[in-house]
Design a protein around this motif. Structure first.
Motif, PDB file in Angstrom:
ATOM      1  N   ALA A  46       6.805  72.671  38.890  1.00 43.71           N
ATOM      2  CA  ALA A  46       5.484  72.170  39.266  1.00 43.71           C
ATOM      3  C   ALA A  46       5.176  71.007  38.331  1.00 43.71           C
ATOM      4  N   TRP A  47       4.645  69.918  38.874  1.00 44.71           N
ATOM      5  CA  TRP A  47       4.481  68.713  38.067  1.00 44.71           C
ATOM      6  C   TRP A  47       3.148  68.028  38.358  1.00 44.71           C
ATOM      7  N   TYR A  48       2.747  67.193  37.378  1.00 50.11           N
ATOM      8  CA  TYR A  48       1.490  66.440  37.477  1.00 50.11           C
ATOM      9  C   TYR A  48       1.698  65.092  36.811  1.00 50.11           C
ATOM     10  N   LEU A  49       1.172  64.020  37.421  1.00 53.68           N
ATOM     11  CA  LEU A  49       1.309  62.679  36.855  1.00 53.68           C
ATOM     12  C   LEU A  49       0.016  61.900  37.075  1.00 53.68           C
ATOM     13  N   TRP A  50      -0.487  61.315  35.995  1.00 51.32           N
ATOM     14  CA  TRP A  50      -1.719  60.523  36.026  1.00 51.32           C
ATOM     15  C   TRP A  50      -1.404  59.106  35.562  1.00 51.32           C
ATOM     16  N   LEU A  51      -1.808  58.096  36.356  1.00 51.41           N
ATOM     17  CA  LEU A  51      -1.568  56.698  36.008  1.00 51.41           C
ATOM     18  C   LEU A  51      -2.890  55.982  35.792  1.00 51.41           C
ATOM     19  N   ALA A  52      -2.953  55.198  34.718  1.00 52.12           N
ATOM     20  CA  ALA A  52      -4.178  54.472  34.400  1.00 52.12           C
ATOM     21  C   ALA A  52      -4.431  53.333  35.382  1.00 52.12           C
ATOM     22  N   GLN A  53      -3.352  52.791  35.968  1.00 46.73           N
ATOM     23  CA  GLN A  53      -3.510  51.671  36.889  1.00 46.73           C
ATOM     24  C   GLN A  53      -2.222  51.499  37.669  1.00 46.73           C
ATOM     25  N   GLU A  54      -2.351  51.272  38.958  1.00 44.55           N
ATOM     26  CA  GLU A  54      -1.181  51.004  39.792  1.00 44.55           C
ATOM     27  C   GLU A  54      -1.263  49.608  40.358  1.00 44.55           C
ATOM     28  N   PHE A  55      -1.190  48.622  39.489  1.00 40.94           N
ATOM     29  CA  PHE A  55      -1.155  47.266  40.021  1.00 40.94           C
ATOM     30  C   PHE A  55       0.210  46.649  39.756  1.00 40.94           C
ATOM     31  N   VAL A  56       0.700  45.976  40.759  1.00 38.82           N
ATOM     32  CA  VAL A  56       1.994  45.311  40.656  1.00 38.82           C
ATOM     33  C   VAL A  56       1.886  43.931  41.277  1.00 38.82           C
ATOM     34  N   TYR A  57       2.749  43.051  40.835  1.00 40.41           N
ATOM     35  CA  TYR A  57       2.824  41.717  41.424  1.00 40.41           C
ATOM     36  C   TYR A  57       3.540  41.816  42.766  1.00 40.41           C
ATOM     37  N   VAL A  58       2.915  41.356  43.823  1.00 39.11           N
ATOM     38  CA  VAL A  58       3.506  41.376  45.157  1.00 39.11           C
ATOM     39  C   VAL A  58       4.109  40.004  45.430  1.00 39.11           C
ATOM     40  N   GLY A  59       5.429  39.933  45.330  1.00 30.41           N
ATOM     41  CA  GLY A  59       6.099  38.647  45.465  1.00 30.41           C
ATOM     42  C   GLY A  59       5.951  38.027  46.833  1.00 30.41           C
ATOM     43  N   ASP A  60       5.753  38.860  47.873  1.00 28.06           N
ATOM     44  CA  ASP A  60       5.619  38.321  49.226  1.00 28.06           C
ATOM     45  C   ASP A  60       4.369  37.464  49.379  1.00 28.06           C
ATOM     46  N   GLU A  61       3.351  37.749  48.552  1.00 28.59           N
ATOM     47  CA  GLU A  61       2.086  37.026  48.662  1.00 28.59           C
ATOM     48  C   GLU A  61       1.759  36.212  47.419  1.00 28.59           C
ATOM     49  N   GLY A  62       2.449  36.470  46.319  1.00 29.56           N
ATOM     50  CA  GLY A  62       2.138  35.785  45.065  1.00 29.56           C
ATOM     51  C   GLY A  62       0.824  36.239  44.468  1.00 29.56           C
ATOM     52  N   VAL A  63       0.435  37.517  44.735  1.00 26.78           N
ATOM     53  CA  VAL A  63      -0.831  38.043  44.244  1.00 26.78           C
ATOM     54  C   VAL A  63      -0.610  39.408  43.619  1.00 26.78           C
ATOM     55  N   VAL A  64      -1.685  39.930  43.005  1.00 28.12           N
ATOM     56  CA  VAL A  64      -1.664  41.274  42.432  1.00 28.12           C
ATOM     57  C   VAL A  64      -2.500  42.197  43.305  1.00 28.12           C
ATOM     58  N   GLU A  65      -1.975  43.393  43.568  1.00 26.91           N
ATOM     59  CA  GLU A  65      -2.721  44.388  44.324  1.00 26.91           C
ATOM     60  C   GLU A  65      -3.023  45.581  43.418  1.00 26.91           C
TER      61      GLU A  65
END
Length: 751
Positions: free
Chosen positions: A574-593
C-alpha cells in the motif's frame, strides 16, 4: 582485588583465544564465464553467520574456531551449492566457488534479510522466465509499468506508473548500466527518455524500485526508477533474423571477440538493424541502426574495468494522433492520418567507463565516467488547423546535445558486535549542453514558417549523498540516507538581438528512511519513506529565477514479500505519494502547465506461481487514486492518470527445447480531462511468444494482439480544428494500437 585479577585473567584468556582463531575468505564466480557474482547469499551452516558477496564476488568470515565447516551458496538462476572447508588456527583459509546456471524453481527462492534493502526477487524471476523479445518489453519488466507509442516506432514511448501519466519520463528515472537515459530540458518535454538505443538481446537484468526511496538516485524518481544492465559477456556469438507482417524486418548479431580464451576478461561487439512500414495506412518507413561494444577485465587483482561504447540512429514517418470525429466522418480510417508528413530522426552515441575496486581494508570504490552525443528532430501536428487555418499547425522540435558526467562512491561494512553497518558516501555530477534547442512552426516538414523558440541550454546537476544500512540481526534492518542536489541553469536566447543569457541556481535536500523485518525465509515486512523531486525545464527555471523549480515529492510504502507456499511468491504494498507541484515544460507548446499540489495512493500486488516444473503463472494488479489537492470535488481528476491496470500470463520454461508465453495487459478506462467529462477508453490485449531452441539454433514465433482487438494505444483530450471546420472541437485524439501482427525469427549460435 580478587575480582579485578579474575577479570584481568579472563580478558587475557579471551584475547589469547581470539589470537588463535582462524578466518575464511572466498570468491564466487560463474562456472561458464568465470565472471564474479555479486549478491550471492553465503551461509556458514550451524553458526548463524551469513553474508553476501561483494562487487568482485568476494566474502569473508573471521574469528572462526578451528574446525570443519559447511558453506551454503544460493543465488536466483543458479543451482544451490554446498562446499565443505576446514579452518585452521591463526590462518586464513582461501575458497574458490563456481556456481552453475540452473532452471529457476520458486521452491528454492528465499526471502533474505541480508539483502532486504535491494531485494529484487520479482525482477530477477521475470527476466529469466520472460526474456525480453523487443525494445518495448524492456520497460514492461517493471510490475505495473505501461507504455504507449504515439508517434511511430522512433519516438520514446509514453509511460504510465502508479497513477502517473509520466509523459516520456518526467517522473521515472531510467538508466542503462548506471548511465542516465532521461534528458533534462529536452526539446520535446522534460525527462524525455528514449531507450531505443538498447539492443534487447543484450539486456541481462532490470533492477527497479517504485517510489522515492533510494539515496543514490535523484532527479525524476517521484514514481520510481529502473536501471537496465547489459550483459558483461555473451553466452555465444549469434546471428538472428526476424521477419513479419507490415514489411517488418530485423537483423541482429553478437560476436564474442575473445571466445573465452581468458576468463579474466571478456569483449563483444553487437549490432542491430530494423525496418518496418508498420500497420498505418501511410507507410512508416521506419529505420533503426544500433551498434554496441563492451569490454570487461582486470586492472589489478582487486580492480575491475568495464568499458562500453555504442551508437544509434533512427528515422521514421508517423501518422500522429487522430480525432474521433475524423474516423466517424470517414475523413480517415482507423489507421489513417490527418497530417501524413509527420515524422522525425534521432541519434545517440555513448561512452561509459566503470571501475570497481575492493581494497585490502574492505572498502569498495566505484568510479564511473559517461558521455553522450545526442541529436533529435521531430515533426508533429496535434491541433491540425486550429492556429493556422491555411498552412496548418505542424511544429518542429530539434536539439543537439552533449551530456557528460561522473558518479563515484565509497562503501564499507563495519561490525559493532553482531550489528553490521554498511556505510556508503557518493558524489555525482552531470552537465548537459545543448545547441539549437528549437521550437518552430513548419509546413510539410520542409518549410520553416516561424521560429518560436531557439537557444542554448547549459544545465549542471551536482549531488552528494550519505547512506547507511544497519543490519541489527538477520531479521531486522534499517536504511537511512540523505541526499543533496544542486542545480545551475543557464539559457541563452538566440532569437533576441543581441542574444541574452539568463541564469539561476536552486538546491534540494532529500532524506530517506526504510525499515525491514524478515520473520523467516518466507516472510518479510517493510516500510519505506522518502523525499525526492523532478526538476523543471531550464527555460522555465531562469524565467522564474529558480523559485519553485524543484518541487518535492513525499512517499510512503508499507508492504510485504511472502511465500505462503513453497511455489508461490507474493509482493503486496500500500503506498501514498504527495507532490508539492506538478508543473512541467510542455515542449509542444513552449509553455508551462502547472497543476498544483497532488496526492496519489493505491495498492500494488504481484504474484508469481510455479504451476508445474515447466509452467509458471504471473499476475500484477495495480490500483491508484490520483487527485489534485485544493480544487472542487469533481474537478480534481488528473488527466490520463491510470487508475486500474493489470498484466499477467503463463510462461513455459525448462520444457526441453520448447519455451514461450501467453500474456495479457489491461488498462482501465480513465479520465482524459479534469472533470472526467472526456474519458480515455481502456483496453485488453493478448500477446503470444513461442520458441524452439537447440544447441546450434533457435526458432521463434511472436504474435502481438493475438485476438486482433481494435484498441487505442494512446489517447489525449485535445482541442483541434480540421480543414474546413468553422470551430474547434475538444475530444479524444488517439493513436491506434497494433492489429494482429505475427513475426518469425531464426537465431544461429556460433560455437
Amino acid at each position: 582485588m580478587k575480582s579485578l585479577l579474575l577479570s584481568f585473567l579472563l580478558l587475557i584468556i579471551r584475547i589469547a583465544a581470539y589470537a588463535h582463531l582462524g578466518s575464511l575468505e572466498g570468491r564466487v564466480t560463474d562456472a561458464a564465464s568465470g565472471l564474479p557474482l555479486r549478491g550471492v547469499s553465503v551461509q556458514l551452516a550451524g553458526t548463524g553467520k551469513a553474508t553476501l558477496t561483494n562487487e568482485l564476488g568476494q566474502y569473508r568470515f573471521s574469528e572462526l574456531v578451528a574446525s570443519a565447516y559447511k558453506l551454503e551458496f544460493s543465488y536466483i538462476g543458479y543451482a544451490p551449492h554446498i562446499q565443505e572447508v576446514t579452518v585452521t588456527d591463526e590462518l586464513t583459509t582461501k575458497v574458490q566457488t563456481k556456481m552453475t546456471v540452473a532452471p529457476v524453481m520458486l521452491s528454492t527462492v528465499t526471502v533474505s534479510g541480508l539483502k532486504a534493502h535491494d531485494q529484487q526477487l520479482i525482477s530477477s524471476l521475470d527476466i529469466r522466465l520472460r526474456p525480453v523479445t523487443n525494445s518495448q518489453e524492456i520497460l514492461r519488466i517493471v510490475p505495473g509499468l505501461f507504455i504507449g507509442q504515439h508517434a511511430g516506432g522512433g519516438k520514446a514511448e509514453q509511460i504510465f506508473l502508479r497513477g502517473f501519466d509520466i509523459d516520456h519520463g518526467t517522473d521515472i528515472r531510467l538508466s542503462l548500466d548506471g548511465m542516465p537515459v532521461n534528458m533534462v530540458s529536452h526539446a520535446h518535454g522534460q525527462g524525455y527518455a528514449d531507450l531505443h538505443f538498447v539492443i534487447p538481446e543484450l539486456v541481462e537484468t532490470v533492477n527497479f524500485k517504485k517510489g522515492p526511496y533510494t539515496t543514490d538516485i535523484g532527479n525524476f524518481t517521484t514514481a520510481g526508477w529502473a536501471n537496465l544492465k547489459t550483459k558483461t559477456t555473451l553466452d555465444n556469438s549469434f546471428i538472428k533474423l526476424e521477419g513479419g507482417q507490415f514489411g517488418t524486418f530485423r537483423a541482429v548479431g553478437g560476436l564474442d571477440l575473445l571466445r573465452r580464451k581468458d576468463k579474466n576478461q571478456s569483449a563483444y561487439l553487437a549490432s542491430e538493424y530494423s525496418y518496418s512500414d508498420s500497420y498505418f495506412d501511410n507507410p512508416q518507413n521506419f529505420k533503426r541502426f544500433n551498434l554496441q561494444g563492451k569490454y570487461h577485465g582486470h586492472l589489478s587483482a582487486n580492480t575491475n574495468l568495464t568499458v562500453t561504447g555504442s551508437t544509434f540512429w533512427s528515422k521514421w514517418n508517423h501518422s500522429g494522433q487522430i480525432p474521433n470525429r475524423a474516423v466517424a466522418s470517414g475523413l480517415t480510417g482507423f489507421f489513417g492520418s490527418v497530417d501524413p508528413t509527420e515524422g522525425g530522426q534521432t541519434s545517440r552515441t555513448n561512452f561509459n567507463a566503470e571501475t570497481v575496486t575492493v581494497t585490502s581494508s574492505g572498502y569498495t570504490l566505484k568510479n564511473q565516467l559517461f558521455y553522450s552525443n545526442y541529436h533529435f528532430e521531430l515533426y508533429s501536428n496535434f491541433t491540425f488547423f486550429l492556429k493556422d487555418s491555411i498552412n496548418g499547425d505542424q511544429i518542429r522540435q530539434k536539439e543537439m546535445r552533449d551530456l557528460f558526467g561522473y558518479q563515484g562512491s565509497i562503501a564499507r561494512t563495519n561490525y559493532v558486535g553482531n550489528v553490521a553497518l554498511i556505510s556508503t558516501a557518493g558524489l555525482q555530477y552531470r552537465q548537459d549542453l545543448t545547441r539549437g534547442t528549437e521550437l518552430s512552426h513548419t509546413k510539410n516538414r520542409t518549410e520553416t514558417l516561424e521560429r518560436q523558440q531557439y537557444g542554448k541550454i547549459n544545465e549542471l546537476n551536482a549531488s552528494a549523498y550519505l547512506d547507511e544500512v544497519i543490519q541489527f540481526s538477520d531479521r531486522f534492518s534499517a536504511n537511512a540516507g540523505i541526499r543533496f542536489d544542486y542545480f545551475r541553469n543557464q539559457y541563452e536566447d538566440l532569437l533576441l538581438t543581441p542574444a541574452a543569457k539568463r541564469r539561476s541556481t536552486s538546491a534540494i535536500i532529500s532524506p530517506k528512511l526504510n525499515l525491514y523485518y524478515t520473520a523467516n525465509p518466507g516472510l518479510q515486512l517493510y516500510l519505506n519513506s522518502g523525499k525526492s523531486f523532478h526538476s523543471n525545464d531550464t527555460r522555465v527555471v531562469v524565467a522564474d529565477n529558480g523559485r519553485k523549480t524543484l518541487p518535492p515529492a513525499y512517499g510512503f510504502d508499507a508492504g510485504t514479500i511472502f511465500k505462503p507456499f513453497p511455489k508461490l511468491l507474493v509482493n503486496a504494498a500500500a503506498w501514498y505519494l504527495w507532490l508539492a507541484q506538478e508543473f512541467v515544460y510542455v515542449g509542444d507548446e513552449g509553455v508551462v502547465e502547472p497543476s498544483g499540489k497532488t496526492r496519489r495512493y493505491g495498492l500494488d500486488l504481484s504474484i508469481r506461481y510455479e504451476l508445474t516444473r515447466h509452467l509458471y503463472a504471473d499476475l500484477d494488479l495495480n490500483a491508484a487514486k490520483p487527485r489534485t489537492i485544493g480544487v472542487e470535488a469533481g474537478q480534481d481528476y488528473l488527466p490520463l492518470a491510470p487508475t486500474l491496470t493489470s498484466v499477467g500470463g503463463l510462461s513455459l520454461r525448462n520444457a526441453g527445447a520448447w519455451s514461450g508465453s501467453l500474456r495479457y495487459r489491461y488498462m482501465g478506462t480513465r479520465p482524459a480531462n479534469e472533470d472526467n467529462s472526456i474519458v480515455a477508453k481502456g483496453y485488453f490485449v493478448n500477446d503470444l511468444q513461442l520458441n524452439y531452441t537447440r544447441p546450434s539454433y533457435a526458432l521463434g514465433l511472436s504474435v502481438q494482439n493475438l485476438f486482433n482487438t481494435r484498441w487505442k494505444e494512446t489517447q489525449f483530450a485535445t482541442e483541434s480544428r480540421l480543414r474546413g471546420e468553422t470551430a474547434s472541437v475538444e475530444e479524444i485524439h488517439f493513436t491506434p494500437g497494433t492489429p494482429l501482427a505475427a513475426k518469425l525469427s531464426f537465431t544461429y549460435f556460433l560455437k
